[in-house]
Each structure stands twice: as structure tokens, then as C-alpha cells.
Design an enzyme around this catalytic site. Sequence first.
Site, PDB file in Angstrom:
ATOM      1  N   GLY A 258      11.111   0.604  15.243  1.00  0.00           N
ATOM      2  CA  GLY A 258      11.394   1.257  14.288  1.00  0.00           C
ATOM      3  C   GLY A 258      12.876   1.608  13.778  1.00  0.00           C
ATOM      4  N   GLU A 300       9.973  -4.314  19.177  1.00  0.00           N
ATOM      5  CA  GLU A 300       8.598  -4.785  18.644  1.00  0.00           C
ATOM      6  C   GLU A 300       8.979  -4.505  16.876  1.00  0.00           C
ATOM      7  OE1 GLU A 300       4.342  -4.030  19.942  1.00  0.00           O
ATOM      8  OE2 GLU A 300       5.247  -2.468  18.547  1.00  0.00           O
ATOM      9  N   PRO A 301      10.284  -4.749  15.978  1.00  0.00           N
ATOM     10  CA  PRO A 301      10.636  -4.553  14.600  1.00  0.00           C
ATOM     11  C   PRO A 301      10.449  -4.848  13.948  1.00  0.00           C
ATOM     12  CG  PRO A 301      12.635  -6.150  16.190  1.00  0.00           C
ATOM     13  CD  PRO A 301      11.465  -6.025  16.901  1.00  0.00           C
ATOM     14  N   GLY A 302      10.481  -3.585  12.520  1.00  0.00           N
ATOM     15  CA  GLY A 302       9.528  -4.491  11.019  1.00  0.00           C
ATOM     16  C   GLY A 302      10.647  -4.923  10.773  1.00  0.00           C
ATOM     17  N   ARG A 303      10.849  -3.108  10.289  1.00  0.00           N
ATOM     18  CA  ARG A 303      12.376  -3.316   8.658  1.00  0.00           C
ATOM     19  C   ARG A 303      13.216  -3.705   8.700  1.00  0.00           C
ATOM     20  NH1 ARG A 303      10.968   1.633   6.029  1.00  0.00           N
ATOM     21  NH2 ARG A 303      10.290   2.259   8.310  1.00  0.00           N
ATOM     22  N   ARG A 340       7.485   2.961  -1.825  1.00  0.00           N
ATOM     23  CA  ARG A 340       7.978   3.852  -1.083  1.00  0.00           C
ATOM     24  C   ARG A 340       8.359   5.174  -1.956  1.00  0.00           C
ATOM     25  NH1 ARG A 340      11.716   2.908   2.344  1.00  0.00           N
ATOM     26  NH2 ARG A 340      11.093   3.643   3.714  1.00  0.00           N
ATOM     27  N   CYS A 371       1.892   3.705 -14.930  1.00  0.00           N
ATOM     28  CA  CYS A 371       1.195   4.993 -15.601  1.00  0.00           C
ATOM     29  C   CYS A 371       0.549   6.724 -15.036  1.00  0.00           C
ATOM     30  CB  CYS A 371      -0.571   4.871 -16.615  1.00  0.00           C
ATOM     31  SG  CYS A 371       0.184   3.883 -18.132  1.00  0.00           S
ATOM     32  N   GLU A 372       2.153   6.911 -13.958  1.00  0.00           N
ATOM     33  CA  GLU A 372       2.460   7.755 -13.268  1.00  0.00           C
ATOM     34  C   GLU A 372       3.335   8.463 -13.670  1.00  0.00           C
ATOM     35  OE1 GLU A 372      -0.296   7.496  -9.773  1.00  0.00           O
ATOM     36  OE2 GLU A 372       1.535   8.539  -8.570  1.00  0.00           O
ATOM     37  N   TYR A 400       8.115  -3.276   3.846  1.00  0.00           N
ATOM     38  CA  TYR A 400       6.874  -2.216   3.429  1.00  0.00           C
ATOM     39  C   TYR A 400       7.548  -2.365   1.580  1.00  0.00           C
ATOM     40  CZ  TYR A 400       7.240  -1.343   7.585  1.00  0.00           C
ATOM     41  OH  TYR A 400       6.857  -2.153   9.754  1.00  0.00           O
TER      42      TYR A 400
HETATM   43  N1  LLP Z   1       5.349  -1.134  16.165  1.00  0.00           N
HETATM   44  C1  LLP Z   1       4.351  -0.860  15.738  1.00  0.00           C
HETATM   45  C2  LLP Z   1       3.327  -0.225  17.098  1.00  0.00           C
HETATM   46  C3  LLP Z   1       4.145   0.124  14.517  1.00  0.00           C
HETATM   47  O1  LLP Z   1       3.034   0.227  14.420  1.00  0.00           O
HETATM   48  C4  LLP Z   1       5.341  -0.531  14.153  1.00  0.00           C
HETATM   49  C5  LLP Z   1       4.871   0.421  12.350  1.00  0.00           C
HETATM   50  C6  LLP Z   1       6.528  -1.432  14.485  1.00  0.00           C
HETATM   51  C7  LLP Z   1       6.173  -1.500  15.611  1.00  0.00           C
HETATM   52  C8  LLP Z   1       7.777  -1.257  13.550  1.00  0.00           C
HETATM   53  O2  LLP Z   1       8.212  -0.273  12.503  1.00  0.00           O
HETATM   54  P1  LLP Z   1       9.536  -0.575  11.793  1.00  0.00           P
HETATM   55  O3  LLP Z   1      10.698  -1.155  13.148  1.00  0.00           O
HETATM   56  O4  LLP Z   1       8.969  -1.294  10.500  1.00  0.00           O
HETATM   57  O5  LLP Z   1       9.805   0.272  11.988  1.00  0.00           O
HETATM   58  N2  LLP Z   1       5.570   1.933   5.660  1.00  0.00           N
HETATM   59  C9  LLP Z   1       5.472   2.759   5.973  1.00  0.00           C
HETATM   60  C10 LLP Z   1       6.002   2.265   7.669  1.00  0.00           C
HETATM   61  C11 LLP Z   1       5.500   2.198   8.605  1.00  0.00           C
HETATM   62  C12 LLP Z   1       5.428   1.246   9.891  1.00  0.00           C
HETATM   63  C13 LLP Z   1       3.292   1.644  10.592  1.00  0.00           C
HETATM   64  N3  LLP Z   1       4.318   0.967  11.669  1.00  0.00           N
HETATM   65  C14 LLP Z   1       7.632   2.643   5.216  1.00  0.00           C
HETATM   66  O6  LLP Z   1       7.454   2.198   4.486  1.00  0.00           O
HETATM   67  O7  LLP Z   1       8.930   3.521   5.599  1.00  0.00           O
END
Ligand code: LLP
Length: 442
Positions: A258, A300-303, A340, A371-372, A400
Site C-alpha cells: 500500500g 508487500e509493495p506493488g505500485r 485508472r 468508444c466511451e 496497474y
Molecule cells: N498486498 C495485498 C494483499 C494487496 O491486496 C495489494 C494490492 C498489495 C499488497 C499491493 O498494494 P500496493 O503496494 O500496490 O498499493 N488496481 C488498483 C490497486 C489495487 C490494489 C489491490 N491490492 C489501482 O490501480 O490503484
Amino acid sequence: MSPEIDPGLRPVLPLTSRINEAGHLAVGGCDLVDLAREFGTPLYVFDEADLRARARELLSEFRSRWPETSVIYAAKAYIGRALARLLAEEDIGLDVVSGGEVAIAAAAGFPLERAYFHGNNKLPAELREAVNAGIGRVVVDNLTDVRVLGEVAAAAGRTQPVLLRVTPDVDAHTHAKITTGVLDSKFGLPVAFGLAEEAVLAIQRTASLDLVGIHCHIGSQIFEVEPYYAAIEVALEFAADMMRKHGLDLREFSPGGGLGLQYLREEPPPPVSVYAEAITSAVRDGCRRFGLPRPRLVVEPGRVLVGRAGMALYTVGSRKELPEVRTYVAVDGGMADNIRPAMYGSRYEALSAERPDAPQEETVTIVGKYCESGDYLVKDARLPRLREGEVLAVPASGAYCLAMASNYNASLRPPIVFVADGKARLVRRREKYADLMATEVE
Ligand code: LLP
């Protein structure tokens, strides 16, 4: 001397961005206008040096404060074999949420013992695939998981290490569609109503499962650190309670992901160091207060790991000026490659890759070609007067966007290029019309 990049934009651009001799924006030593010509647009470019720098920043900020830390990348933000290999080299693990993500990681030769399998409705087949592929951990989300995974692990002759995901009932003050820590959530089991405790007991009764820790995740794009403190406190208090009542041995603890990414010049999130300080001190305080041994920390970083490294390139097409209303400038991509803005109202910066330092002359809305009416990329962008055919860059597009891309309007999903040291390598080609029909059998 080549001109400098606007300092306000610097934090949203890939790390190696600069203005080259031609006056164009370059990343990883590659001219983005040249890349757009060579590979066509829309095109997604990833700066390898940025990916590696972020991975190292995350590892060092957490490990300097909590040596026993695993950083696992949330693959849902975008995964492909090339990225999986790069992350494996950087000592990053993976958070996977589907059989597909497990398959990609396995195909890349990713060490799956470093992968954690998440999901609120993991299918029996997905659990079988994950267990047979040697997944390191499964994060149990509900009682169905306990039963199905218990059977799958027993059939595979394995004792599967698992974490239990609890919902701490904490609001992370982020977009409603990406908040997950509140009680009314489809993810995890709340401490309230004794539901999480019931799952602890169910796991302990299942001989093929080994409960090694507790997990919580409060949402995505979180700009405040207080919700982490609050969630970690609830989760650790629960863990201590379970230790006393049921002998839970908290070997691992995960406060999820997050961490916020900077999309706009005027909206900087806290730096990684601030999250690391908040999370590790909350875990340290919680363990002390509740009398818990120090667990391995799993973040657990994603973004934040891939977002800044990725840049989307488009070609400017049609233009429509509605006096006193709005000027629309359309590009050759849009909601099919980046949903997004349409989905969350997300905002982005945009700049000309050909004239990154040109003065901003007008305010326009960058829209896509689909088309939206909701298909837009950047509302009210301040830009030089864009010419037809000009290459437009949308930074902070690494997370994402590709992962949520679609074939809406039978469009072709874009290619992906990794750049480093003046070299560009195509890691995914553009789809072809034949790909659109490849799965049709009649
Ligand atoms: N861990 C868990 C259990 C999660 O569900 C998620 C994201 C993450 C880690 C990673 O989160 P991050 O660090 O990337 O914020 N599609 C949406 C984001 C959905 C996130 C879902 N879970 C967007 O484009 O903002």
C-alpha cells in the site's frame, strides 16, 4: 549543455530520465521518440535502473531497521517474465494471486519458495498448481481456504506453511475501491466476532497446514502512516492473544503493501524510509507491548516498486476545441491500456517526449480513442500546443496499467520495452489481430 528536466516533474519520471542532445526525453539512455518510432505507440517503457533502485531502496530501508525482512512484490501491479527475473536477481519475493501469476513466475524460473499466494477465493485448481509448484506460503483468507488447501497439501504430501489474513477494522483513508482493512471487506477475517480465532483453530486442526504467521493489508496508495500503526497494533494484539490461548508461534508478520506512489508533481507521498520507520517501529512496539517474539517481517509493495519506472508513450492524433468549454486532444491509447482515470478518477502528469522543456501554452484534456466518454487519461493538462504525430509521455504508468489492460474495441495490447545503458529490449510484442482471434474456435 542540454536543458534540465523541470524539477517539479523529476520525482514522477523514471530515475534515469534526462533531456538528450536532440532535446528529446530519454530514459535508460534511449531516446523515447526513437523508441516510439521503432516499436510504435502506445508503448510502455520500463527503466531497469529505476526498478533496481527501488528494489534496493525498499530492501535497505526495511532491513536497516529490521534485518529479518522479506520484500515481496505484489505481482498484480504488473508481471511478466522479464520483470520476474529482474526481481529475483534483486532478492525480491512475490505476492501472487492467481494460477496465471504462478505460471508466469514459474516460467521465469522465479524461486517460488519466495512467493506468497493471496486471494479471497482461490480456486482448488489454483491451490493445487501453487502447492505443486512449491509455493512458499499461502495466505489463508477464509475457512474455505483452510479446508481446500488442507486437502490439496495433504494430497501432495506436503505440510504447507500458511499465514492468516486478518481484517483489522482500520480505515486507510484511500480510494473506496482500494481500501481493504475495514470490517466490511471481502478480504480476510476480522478479529471481531471471533472469526479470525476460528480460522486459527481450524488451521491448527489441519495436519497438512503449518500456521507460521499473521497478515493484514489495509489498502493501496496510502499517504498516511497512522493507519499502519493502528492495523499493526490490532494484528499483533490478536497474535499475542492466540499465542496465549492456542500456542500460536508468530514466526512471520506481514502488514501488507500500500505504499504510495507519486503521480502528480504537487502530491508527494512519504518517502519509503518514512513507511519503513513507521512499520518497523509499530511492529517493535507491538511485540514489546504484547510480549511477542520478534517475527520475520514481510512487506508487500506493488505500485511503489514499479510505478515510477514505467512510462507510457502515445502519439497525438485528433484535436477538438470547444471555445470556453474544453480542448480535447486524443491519443492512440486510453482506457484499454490505462483504465485508472476512468475507474478511480486517477490523475497523471503528461509531457511531450519531443519537447519536454517547451513552455506550457495551453490547458487540454488528453483523451483516448475508445468508444466511451469516460475514456480519458489526463484532465486539464498544462502542455505546449501539441502537434499531430507528436509523442506524448505519461509518467508513473508502471503499476496497474498493463496489468488491467483490456482488448476493448478489439484493440491490441501494447508492447513493453525494458531500457538500460542505451539499449532497449522488447520484452513483450504488440498484439496482432490474429491474437484477438487466437482463442476463438469457430
Ligand atoms: N498486498 C495485498 C494483499 C494487496 O491486496 C495489494 C494490492 C498489495 C499488497 C499491493 O498494494 P500496493 O503496494 O500496490 O498499493 N488496481 C488498483 C490497486 C489495487 C490494489 C489491490 N491490492 C489501482 O490501480 O490503484
